[in-house]
Write a protein that holds these residues in place. Structure first.
Motif, PDB file in Angstrom:
ATOM      1  N   ASN A 516      16.554 -32.414 -56.427  1.00  0.00           N
ATOM      2  CA  ASN A 516      16.160 -31.196 -55.715  1.00  0.00           C
ATOM      3  C   ASN A 516      15.917 -31.556 -54.248  1.00  0.00           C
ATOM      4  O   ASN A 516      14.902 -32.164 -53.904  1.00  0.00           O
ATOM      5  CB  ASN A 516      14.883 -30.619 -56.333  1.00  0.00           C
ATOM      6  CG  ASN A 516      14.505 -29.271 -55.741  1.00  0.00           C
ATOM      7  OD1 ASN A 516      14.614 -29.052 -54.538  1.00  0.00           O
ATOM      8  ND2 ASN A 516      14.043 -28.366 -56.592  1.00  0.00           N
ATOM      9  N   GLU A 517      16.851 -31.201 -53.377  1.00  0.00           N
ATOM     10  CA  GLU A 517      16.775 -31.613 -51.980  1.00  0.00           C
ATOM     11  C   GLU A 517      15.551 -31.048 -51.275  1.00  0.00           C
ATOM     12  O   GLU A 517      14.976 -31.691 -50.394  1.00  0.00           O
ATOM     13  CB  GLU A 517      18.047 -31.204 -51.229  1.00  0.00           C
ATOM     14  CG  GLU A 517      19.289 -31.981 -51.628  1.00  0.00           C
ATOM     15  CD  GLU A 517      19.178 -33.473 -51.297  1.00  0.00           C
ATOM     16  OE1 GLU A 517      18.446 -33.831 -50.351  1.00  0.00           O
ATOM     17  OE2 GLU A 517      19.815 -34.276 -52.004  1.00  0.00           O
ATOM     18  N   ASP A 518      15.143 -29.840 -51.642  1.00  0.00           N
ATOM     19  CA  ASP A 518      13.942 -29.261 -51.024  1.00  0.00           C
ATOM     20  C   ASP A 518      12.710 -30.099 -51.352  1.00  0.00           C
ATOM     21  O   ASP A 518      11.857 -30.340 -50.479  1.00  0.00           O
ATOM     22  CB  ASP A 518      13.740 -27.823 -51.503  1.00  0.00           C
ATOM     23  CG  ASP A 518      14.783 -26.867 -50.945  1.00  0.00           C
ATOM     24  OD1 ASP A 518      15.359 -27.199 -49.881  1.00  0.00           O
ATOM     25  OD2 ASP A 518      15.025 -25.818 -51.561  1.00  0.00           O
ATOM     26  N   GLU A 519      12.617 -30.539 -52.598  1.00  0.00           N
ATOM     27  CA  GLU A 519      11.468 -31.358 -53.001  1.00  0.00           C
ATOM     28  C   GLU A 519      11.519 -32.736 -52.338  1.00  0.00           C
ATOM     29  O   GLU A 519      10.488 -33.318 -52.000  1.00  0.00           O
ATOM     30  CB  GLU A 519      11.431 -31.496 -54.520  1.00  0.00           C
ATOM     31  CG  GLU A 519      11.107 -30.215 -55.260  1.00  0.00           C
ATOM     32  CD  GLU A 519       9.746 -29.651 -54.859  1.00  0.00           C
ATOM     33  OE1 GLU A 519       8.791 -30.445 -54.719  1.00  0.00           O
ATOM     34  OE2 GLU A 519       9.649 -28.425 -54.687  1.00  0.00           O
ATOM     35  N   ARG A 521      12.836 -33.400 -49.333  1.00  0.00           N
ATOM     36  CA  ARG A 521      12.415 -33.206 -47.937  1.00  0.00           C
ATOM     37  C   ARG A 521      10.906 -33.013 -47.843  1.00  0.00           C
ATOM     38  O   ARG A 521      10.257 -33.540 -46.927  1.00  0.00           O
ATOM     39  CB  ARG A 521      13.154 -32.005 -47.330  1.00  0.00           C
ATOM     40  CG  ARG A 521      14.594 -32.315 -46.918  1.00  0.00           C
ATOM     41  CD  ARG A 521      15.159 -31.204 -46.041  1.00  0.00           C
ATOM     42  NE  ARG A 521      15.310 -29.950 -46.788  1.00  0.00           N
ATOM     43  CZ  ARG A 521      16.396 -29.623 -47.471  1.00  0.00           C
ATOM     44  NH1 ARG A 521      17.434 -30.443 -47.511  1.00  0.00           N
ATOM     45  NH2 ARG A 521      16.460 -28.468 -48.122  1.00  0.00           N
ATOM     46  N   LYS A 522      10.359 -32.270 -48.768  1.00  0.00           N
ATOM     47  CA  LYS A 522       8.909 -32.031 -48.783  1.00  0.00           C
ATOM     48  C   LYS A 522       8.148 -33.344 -48.990  1.00  0.00           C
ATOM     49  O   LYS A 522       7.158 -33.626 -48.282  1.00  0.00           O
ATOM     50  CB  LYS A 522       8.561 -31.037 -49.890  1.00  0.00           C
ATOM     51  CG  LYS A 522       7.074 -30.752 -50.012  1.00  0.00           C
ATOM     52  CD  LYS A 522       6.800 -29.808 -51.176  1.00  0.00           C
ATOM     53  CE  LYS A 522       5.295 -29.614 -51.381  1.00  0.00           C
ATOM     54  NZ  LYS A 522       5.007 -28.750 -52.559  1.00  0.00           N
ATOM     55  N   GLU A 525       8.346 -35.487 -45.865  1.00  0.00           N
ATOM     56  CA  GLU A 525       7.516 -34.966 -44.777  1.00  0.00           C
ATOM     57  C   GLU A 525       6.038 -35.287 -45.030  1.00  0.00           C
ATOM     58  O   GLU A 525       5.291 -35.643 -44.098  1.00  0.00           O
ATOM     59  CB  GLU A 525       7.711 -33.454 -44.648  1.00  0.00           C
ATOM     60  CG  GLU A 525       7.006 -32.838 -43.441  1.00  0.00           C
ATOM     61  CD  GLU A 525       7.455 -33.443 -42.118  1.00  0.00           C
ATOM     62  OE1 GLU A 525       6.616 -33.534 -41.199  1.00  0.00           O
ATOM     63  OE2 GLU A 525       8.646 -33.831 -42.001  1.00  0.00           O
ATOM     64  N   GLU A 548      10.860 -38.016 -56.846  1.00  0.00           N
ATOM     65  CA  GLU A 548      11.843 -37.004 -56.449  1.00  0.00           C
ATOM     66  C   GLU A 548      13.205 -37.626 -56.153  1.00  0.00           C
ATOM     67  O   GLU A 548      14.122 -36.949 -55.700  1.00  0.00           O
ATOM     68  CB  GLU A 548      11.343 -36.237 -55.222  1.00  0.00           C
ATOM     69  CG  GLU A 548      10.072 -35.428 -55.459  1.00  0.00           C
ATOM     70  CD  GLU A 548      10.246 -34.349 -56.519  1.00  0.00           C
ATOM     71  OE1 GLU A 548      11.398 -33.891 -56.731  1.00  0.00           O
ATOM     72  OE2 GLU A 548       9.244 -33.969 -57.148  1.00  0.00           O
TER      73      GLU A 548
END
Length: 572
Positions: A516-519, A521-522, A525, A548
């Motif tokens: 999951n690319e959003d996870e 990146r989160k 960050e 992740e």
């Protein structure tokens, strides 16, 4: 609280005074009336005998070479100052952990080797990683091309670690991982695997090397400036002390210092100086050394000079216990113990007449056992040319098993104690180590001594002297500068196929497709914010990023963006 006075200078003066001696009248008589006439009769030509530390070796040692307070210096096994061993019954109670080289090619290759060694009686796992992993690069980085799996296993993401440990119960094995700059990342991956399998971290046992000071001294595999890496180690110390009490979060390594060309005394002194720095760092972080010091372990080299290596290990225990008690105020005997893993020497292995390496490794392994090691890795006879083959690694394991089961050297505790030579040599090694501690302290500590290049210059000078001795024939290396054979038969060696690189690239591509690319990146960050905040411990954020399936390079690059890189001073 650490002392601010000239502690090491005082200990050096004590050691010098203790080691001063006078020749007895009986010894003088023996020399005058027995030895000298014999030398003349046999036309004996006196020569200088020195060991790797340039310590002069006398022709005879007597009780005059052993100080009157030797009983205090020795003590009993399992008691301060631990000269005779950290456990009361040593190998009568339990043999040392037997670890063999593992880690090459793909995670599947390494998993197969681990299971092979377990089936042949290995009692602890030991994993080495390839150069891209050691430097925190993914397998698809241009710098990784041609290096995938060549000097260890390639690990780019948690998926690779899952394959490495597939079918292996992490609650029932201890794992040693030879990784330094990205040690916190690999530790996070290991912890993530355990948590995903429902194993609580207080059940996880093992060691991660993590000793970054040694990297700047010898192995040269760092990512960030020293202060950044030391902050990461501090966070590992705090996190593991609180959450993973059986995990040795740093293995303070003299092995690579020795392989870079250091003498036995230099290996001992520079390694313990690193260790003292980590103790001081933990105290400054608010940790109780009685609580965190038991999780500091060491990694020593066992080279070919038999008695010198044993003396080094005995002196190491005594120095560590003494300094922790007297300088750092450590009161718990468990925290005063120096526990260590040993690996037989790599730089004594030769590609000429490689079967000779079996004998070298056996002698070095005996020294480690007689020196009281807690864990042992015996090198394979073909490692001067390549990663070990299955046949070679099995012989290396059998070497340990024969020493343990057949030779009788484990029957009694510290069997060389009381030897005039052994005790005098142990005391002299201790004295020379304190001489280095005093010098390092005068420079403002080990970090300054590394950053100004002093430690590196000392090692380079020693390495140069040894090379000159080999070239002149003053020091013998069988098969290299004496008893040379012109036409040697080749042996079979392990070759890593470029197929490993293709497999790893394909796996990484699939990981990135499925995660999951959003996870990701989160998680990265949040890790970036933790890096920027000195008051945050980065370990929980590393574990989440690993879960992740953020890659080792993605994680390392967060630190690269914040801390930048580092270049060592020119060594002249």
């Amino acid at each position: 609280m650490t002392q601010t006075d000239d502690f090491y200078k005082r200990k050096l003066n004590e050691a010098v005074e203790r080691n001063s001696r006078n020749q007895s009248s009986k010894e003088k008589k023996w020399r005058d009336y027995t030895l000298e006439p014999w030398n003349k009769k046999t036309k004996y030509k006196e020569k200088k005998y020195v060991n790797s530390s340039n310590i002069n070796i006398k022709d005879l040692y007597t009780k005059e070479d052993v100080p009157q307070n030797e009983e205090y210096l020795l003590g009993f096994p399992g008691e301060y100052p631990f000269t005779r061993g950290v456990y009361p019954n040593m190998y009568r109670g339990k043999y040392w952990t037997m670890r063999m080289f593992s880690g090459f090619g793909t995670p599947e290759d390494t998993n197969s080797r681990l299971k092979y060694l377990i089936s042949h009686g290995e009692t602890g796992l030991s994993i080495a990683f390839d150069m891209p992993t050691l430097y925190g690069y993914d397998c698809d980085n241009v710098r990784s091309e041609g290096e995938i799996g060549k000097c260890g296993v390639n690990v780019t993401s948690l998926k690779d670690m899952e394959v490495v440990f597939d079918g292996i119960d992490l609650s029932k094995v201890t794992t040693s991982m030879t990784i330094n700059a990205p040690a916190a990342v690999l530790t996070a991956m290991y912890f993530a695997i355990a948590q995903k399998k429902g194993i609580s971290l207080d059940k996880i046992g093992g060691t991660v090397q993590a000793d970054i000071l040694k990297e700047y001294i010898a192995q040269k595999e760092w990512i960030y400036p020293p202060e950044a890496h030391l902050r990461i180690i501090r966070d590992m110390m705090i996190y593991c002390t609180e959450n993973a009490p059986k995990w040795n979060y740093i293995s303070i390594s003299g092995y690579h210092i020795r392989e870079a060309g250091a003498s036995a005394v230099q290996e001992l002194a520079f390694t313990l100086a690193d260790g003292f720095y980590y103790v001081d760092m933990g105290i400054k972080a608010g940790l109780d050394p009685n609580k965190f010091a038991p999780r500091l372990s060491f990694f020593f080299n066992s080279s070919i000079n038999f008695f010198e290596e044993i003396a080094k290990m005995r002196a190491a225990r005594r120095i560590w216990a003494t300094v922790l008690k007297e300088k750092f105020g450590v009161t718990d005997p468990r925290a005063q113990m120096l526990r260590f893993h040993t690996q037989t020497s790599g730089y004594t292995l030769t590609w000429q007449q490689p079967l000779n390496n079996i004998i070298r490794t056996t002698v070095e392994a005996m020294a480690a056992v007689l020196g009281g090691t807690q864990s042992l890795h015996t090198n394979s006879y073909d490692e001067a040319m390549a990663l070990p083959s299955e046949d070679a690694v099995k012989i290396a394991l059998r070497t340990q098993q024969i020493l343990a089961e057949e030779t009788g050297i484990t029957d009694t505790i510290d069997p060389l104690a009381g030897s005039y030579y052994m005790e005098a040599l142990t005391n002299k090694v201790e004295e020379e180590a304190y001489r280095y501690f005093d010098k390092i302290e005068s420079m403002g500590g080990i970090l300054n001594a590394v950053k100004n290049g002093y430690i590196q210059r000392e090692i380079a000078a020693t390495s140069y002297r040894r090379q000159k001795r080999l070239e002149s024939g003053e020091e013998i290396m069988v098969g290299v500068n004496k008893y040379v054979e012109e036409n040697e038969k080749p042996i079979n060696i392990l070759k890593i196929s470029r197929e490993a690189e293709k497999i790893q690239l394909a796996r990484l591509k699939k990981v990135k497709e499925l995660r999951n690319e959003d996870e990701v990146r989160k998680a990265l960050e949040e890790l970036r914010n933790a890096f920027k905040d000195e008051n945050k411990n980065i370990m929980p954020y590393l574990i989440e990023a690993a879960k992740e399936y953020a890659t080792i390079e993605e994680i390392s690059n967060v630190g690269r963006e914040i801390y930048g890189g580092w270049k060592e001073p020119v060594i002249v």
